[in-house]
Write an enzyme that holds these catalytic residues in place. Structure first.
Site, PDB file in Angstrom:
ATOM      1  N   GLN A  83     -34.055  30.641 -20.075  1.00 29.92           N
ATOM      2  CA  GLN A  83     -34.178  29.416 -20.889  1.00 29.92           C
ATOM      3  C   GLN A  83     -32.818  28.735 -21.128  1.00 29.92           C
ATOM      4  OE1 GLN A  83     -35.358  29.315 -25.171  1.00 29.92           O
ATOM      5  NE2 GLN A  83     -37.333  28.699 -24.323  1.00 29.92           N
ATOM      6  N   GLU A 135     -12.198  -0.578 -15.431  1.00 29.68           N
ATOM      7  CA  GLU A 135     -13.072  -1.761 -15.546  1.00 29.68           C
ATOM      8  C   GLU A 135     -13.622  -1.921 -16.981  1.00 29.68           C
ATOM      9  OE1 GLU A 135     -15.267  -3.002 -12.220  1.00 29.68           O
ATOM     10  OE2 GLU A 135     -14.044  -1.852 -10.810  1.00 29.68           O
TER      11      GLU A 135
HETATM   12  N1  CAA Z   1     -18.375 -12.194 -19.661  1.00 31.85           N
HETATM   13  C1  CAA Z   1     -18.196 -13.563 -19.664  1.00 31.85           C
HETATM   14  N2  CAA Z   1     -17.287 -14.165 -20.474  1.00 31.85           N
HETATM   15  C2  CAA Z   1     -16.536 -13.370 -21.275  1.00 31.85           C
HETATM   16  C3  CAA Z   1     -16.674 -11.965 -21.311  1.00 31.85           C
HETATM   17  C4  CAA Z   1     -17.644 -11.382 -20.456  1.00 31.85           C
HETATM   18  N3  CAA Z   1     -17.835 -10.055 -20.425  1.00 31.85           N
HETATM   19  N4  CAA Z   1     -15.800 -11.450 -22.210  1.00 31.85           N
HETATM   20  C5  CAA Z   1     -15.132 -12.507 -22.730  1.00 31.85           C
HETATM   21  N5  CAA Z   1     -15.570 -13.658 -22.162  1.00 31.85           N
HETATM   22  C6  CAA Z   1     -15.133 -15.016 -22.475  1.00 31.85           C
HETATM   23  C7  CAA Z   1     -15.467 -15.366 -23.917  1.00 31.85           C
HETATM   24  O1  CAA Z   1     -16.762 -15.904 -24.028  1.00 31.85           O
HETATM   25  C8  CAA Z   1     -14.374 -16.366 -24.263  1.00 31.85           C
HETATM   26  O2  CAA Z   1     -14.735 -17.635 -23.782  1.00 31.85           O
HETATM   27  P1  CAA Z   1     -14.712 -18.959 -24.786  1.00 31.85           P
HETATM   28  O3  CAA Z   1     -13.351 -18.985 -25.375  1.00 31.85           O
HETATM   29  O4  CAA Z   1     -15.027 -20.092 -23.859  1.00 31.85           O
HETATM   30  O5  CAA Z   1     -15.765 -18.684 -25.789  1.00 31.85           O
HETATM   31  C9  CAA Z   1     -13.189 -15.892 -23.442  1.00 31.85           C
HETATM   32  O6  CAA Z   1     -13.716 -15.091 -22.397  1.00 31.85           O
HETATM   33  C10 CAA Z   1     -12.204 -15.078 -24.250  1.00 31.85           C
HETATM   34  O7  CAA Z   1     -12.909 -13.997 -24.786  1.00 31.85           O
HETATM   35  P2  CAA Z   1     -12.590 -13.383 -26.201  1.00 31.85           P
HETATM   36  O8  CAA Z   1     -12.323 -14.475 -27.186  1.00 31.85           O
HETATM   37  O9  CAA Z   1     -13.693 -12.423 -26.511  1.00 31.85           O
HETATM   38  O10 CAA Z   1     -11.213 -12.650 -25.875  1.00 31.85           O
HETATM   39  P3  CAA Z   1     -10.591 -11.365 -26.558  1.00 31.85           P
HETATM   40  O11 CAA Z   1      -9.164 -11.389 -26.194  1.00 31.85           O
HETATM   41  O12 CAA Z   1     -10.967 -11.268 -27.991  1.00 31.85           O
HETATM   42  O13 CAA Z   1     -11.350 -10.135 -25.851  1.00 31.85           O
HETATM   43  C11 CAA Z   1     -12.005  -8.699 -24.034  1.00 31.85           C
HETATM   44  C12 CAA Z   1     -11.597 -10.084 -24.504  1.00 31.85           C
HETATM   45  C13 CAA Z   1     -13.516  -8.642 -23.994  1.00 31.85           C
HETATM   46  C14 CAA Z   1     -11.503  -7.566 -24.906  1.00 31.85           C
HETATM   47  C15 CAA Z   1     -11.364  -8.630 -22.646  1.00 31.85           C
HETATM   48  O14 CAA Z   1      -9.976  -8.702 -22.752  1.00 31.85           O
HETATM   49  C16 CAA Z   1     -11.727  -7.400 -21.839  1.00 31.85           C
HETATM   50  O15 CAA Z   1     -12.833  -7.317 -21.272  1.00 31.85           O
HETATM   51  N6  CAA Z   1     -10.804  -6.426 -21.742  1.00 31.85           N
HETATM   52  C17 CAA Z   1     -10.964  -5.299 -20.830  1.00 31.85           C
HETATM   53  C18 CAA Z   1     -10.309  -5.619 -19.519  1.00 31.85           C
HETATM   54  C19 CAA Z   1     -10.804  -4.754 -18.421  1.00 31.85           C
HETATM   55  O16 CAA Z   1     -11.991  -4.503 -18.274  1.00 31.85           O
HETATM   56  N7  CAA Z   1      -9.860  -4.320 -17.571  1.00 31.85           N
HETATM   57  C20 CAA Z   1     -10.206  -3.576 -16.403  1.00 31.85           C
HETATM   58  C21 CAA Z   1      -9.132  -3.717 -15.395  1.00 31.85           C
HETATM   59  S1  CAA Z   1      -9.694  -4.053 -13.798  1.00 31.85           S
HETATM   60  C22 CAA Z   1      -9.932  -2.531 -13.070  1.00 31.85           C
HETATM   61  O17 CAA Z   1     -10.018  -1.520 -13.702  1.00 31.85           O
HETATM   62  C23 CAA Z   1     -10.119  -2.659 -11.610  1.00 31.85           C
HETATM   63  C24 CAA Z   1      -9.835  -1.474 -10.782  1.00 31.85           C
HETATM   64  O18 CAA Z   1      -8.887  -1.462 -10.010  1.00 31.85           O
HETATM   65  C25 CAA Z   1     -10.830  -0.362 -10.732  1.00 31.85           C
END
Ligand code: CAA
Length: 395
Positions: free
Chosen positions: A279, A363
């Protein structure tokens, strides 16, 4: 509600499974321990169409839906996550980004080679001081009239050493905040592009992760993606789909660990019977199977929403958040079920456990996924609206 995969989906899954088990599994332990880049395997993935699955046939791609891509990612990730991250970045960040937001000339110039795997791409957003806080870009692209002058450093770049094109996010006008950010297609052999050393990582060790430096790189105006100031939105929208790819990778890691643990538990005897008949182990397997099924529902649903052109940013974040947690938990359990054998490389589960960790980080970390989900909930007046009932246009 329909839970049945089509004949085409099943065929894609089987082809990916055959490839992963027959071509990737034999050398995966050595490639991982010696950090050997999977050159031959990447070439084969290109030939088999895994590197441009969702690209339109008109640009040489497979023209498949997101669910097909998820199924292929799942099978490849059961075995080799250095290969599956290459598939993921090339398909859902680079190819999808260029095809969805690039202009006709950019698509015609770059997409056929990306789709065939002749050109591997990188997505260059992260910086030494801008990881989760992606709006704080320090890389600058100064408008010089007919070109932009690019300067800055990007780090943790998957495919950094092998990619021929980089999608680079950079600040053009700091006063405009995220609306002053642009995205560019940069070719790796342009003057001023320098690649740092390959990172020595906990997991996905044979994939090549590098720091990239841009030093006075002249980027022609025609290589900007989208309108002036669209770069941050480009990165966010592209990452929404990327997160489905990483969620599929996590789902594959958990599924691979489960398959190995279940096979071992049926074979290994203790106290006169297979350990799966005890189990203590049977319940572990039951819990693993349940969590993997739950994770599958979230990942497939996010893929389905994307294919229906419905809003999927929250669904992708939920899928990645949950599937990566499940991958981490289940790989730890798979090692435990294997006992001492789980702790050595030969049995594959220790590698899956090491690979699982990155799915909670790249990501968008798990914390960022929760931020995305919570902002969506707040936007909806603190009510969680089941995403399947949304019929919003793709944002
Ligand atoms: N989809 C669509 N639009 C989005 C969004 C999403 N997921 N997230 C934010 N936006 C838009 C918002 O609507 C906003 O637009 P408006 O001003 O027109 O309303 C604009 O983007 C700015 O967004 P925020 O005001 O929310 O910005 P913030 O600075 O407060 O936060 C965050 C943004 C969501 C934290 C963003 O910075 C984020 O996603 N950070 C994580 C980054 C990330 O995922 N990095 C991965 C690196 S790539 C990688 O890993 C690749 C690899 O090699 C494997």
């Amino acid at each position: 509600m329909e839970f049945k995969l089509t004949e085409e989906h099943l065929a894609v899954r089987e082809a990916a499974r055959d490839f992963a088990q027959n071509e990737l599994k034999p050398g995966v332990i050595e490639r991982d321990s010696k950090m050997i880049y999977p050159t031959d395997q990447v070439r084969m993935m290109g030939e088999l169409g895994f590197l441009g699955m969702m690209v339109s046939p008109e640009y040489g791609g497979g023209g498949m839906d997101t669910l097909s891509y998820v199924l292929a990612m799942e099978e490849i990730s059961k075995v080799d996550n250095s290969c599956s991250v290459i598939v993921s970045v090339n398909n859902s960040l680079v190819a999808w980004g260029v095809e969805t937001y690039g202009n006709e000339a950019q698509k015609a110039k770059y997409l056929p080679k990306i789709a065939s795997g002749e050109t591997i791409g990188s997505f260059c957003l992260s910086e030494p001081e801008a990881g989760s806080d992606a709006t704080s870009q320090r890389t600058t692209a100064v408008d010089m009239g007919d070109h932009y002058l690019l300067n800055g450093t990007k780090n943790w770049i998957t495919n950094g050493g092998t990619s021929k094109i980089h999608l680079v996010i950079a600040q053009t006008n700091v006063e405009l905040g995220h609306r002053g950010i642009n995205a560019f297609i940069v070719e790796a052999d342009w003057e001023g592009v320098a690649i740092g050393a390959k990172e020595d990582k906990l997991g996905i060790r044979s994939s090549d992760t590098h720091t990239i430096m841009y030093n006075d790189v002249k980027v022609p105006k025609e290589n900007r993606i989208g309108d002036e100031g669209f770069g941050f939105k480009f990165a966010m929208k592209t990452l929404n789909g990327g997160r489905i790819g990483i969620a599929a990778q996590a789902l594959g890691i958990a599924g691979g660990a489960y398959e190995l643990a279940a096979a071992y538990a049926n074979e290994r005897k203790a106290f006169g019977k297979p350990i799966s008949a005890h189990q203590a182990i049977a319940f572990k397997l039951a819990k693993m199977a349940t969590e993997i099924e739950a994770s599958k529902m979230l990942v497939y649903r996010a893929a389905w929403l994307k294919d229906q052109h419905m809003d999927y940013s929250s669904a992708a974040a939920m899928a990645k958040l949950y599937a990566s947690e499940v991958a981490m938990r289940q790989t730890v359990e798979a090692v435990q079920i294997h006992g001492g054998y789980g702790f050595v490389k030969e049995y594959h589960v220790e590698r899956l456990m090491r690979d699982a960790k990155i799915t909670q980080i790249y990501e968008g970390t798990s914390e960022i996924q929760q931020l995305v989900i919570s902002r969506d909930i707040i936007k909806n007046g603190n009510l969680y609206i089941p995403v399947v009932n949304h019929n919003m246009e793709n944002a």
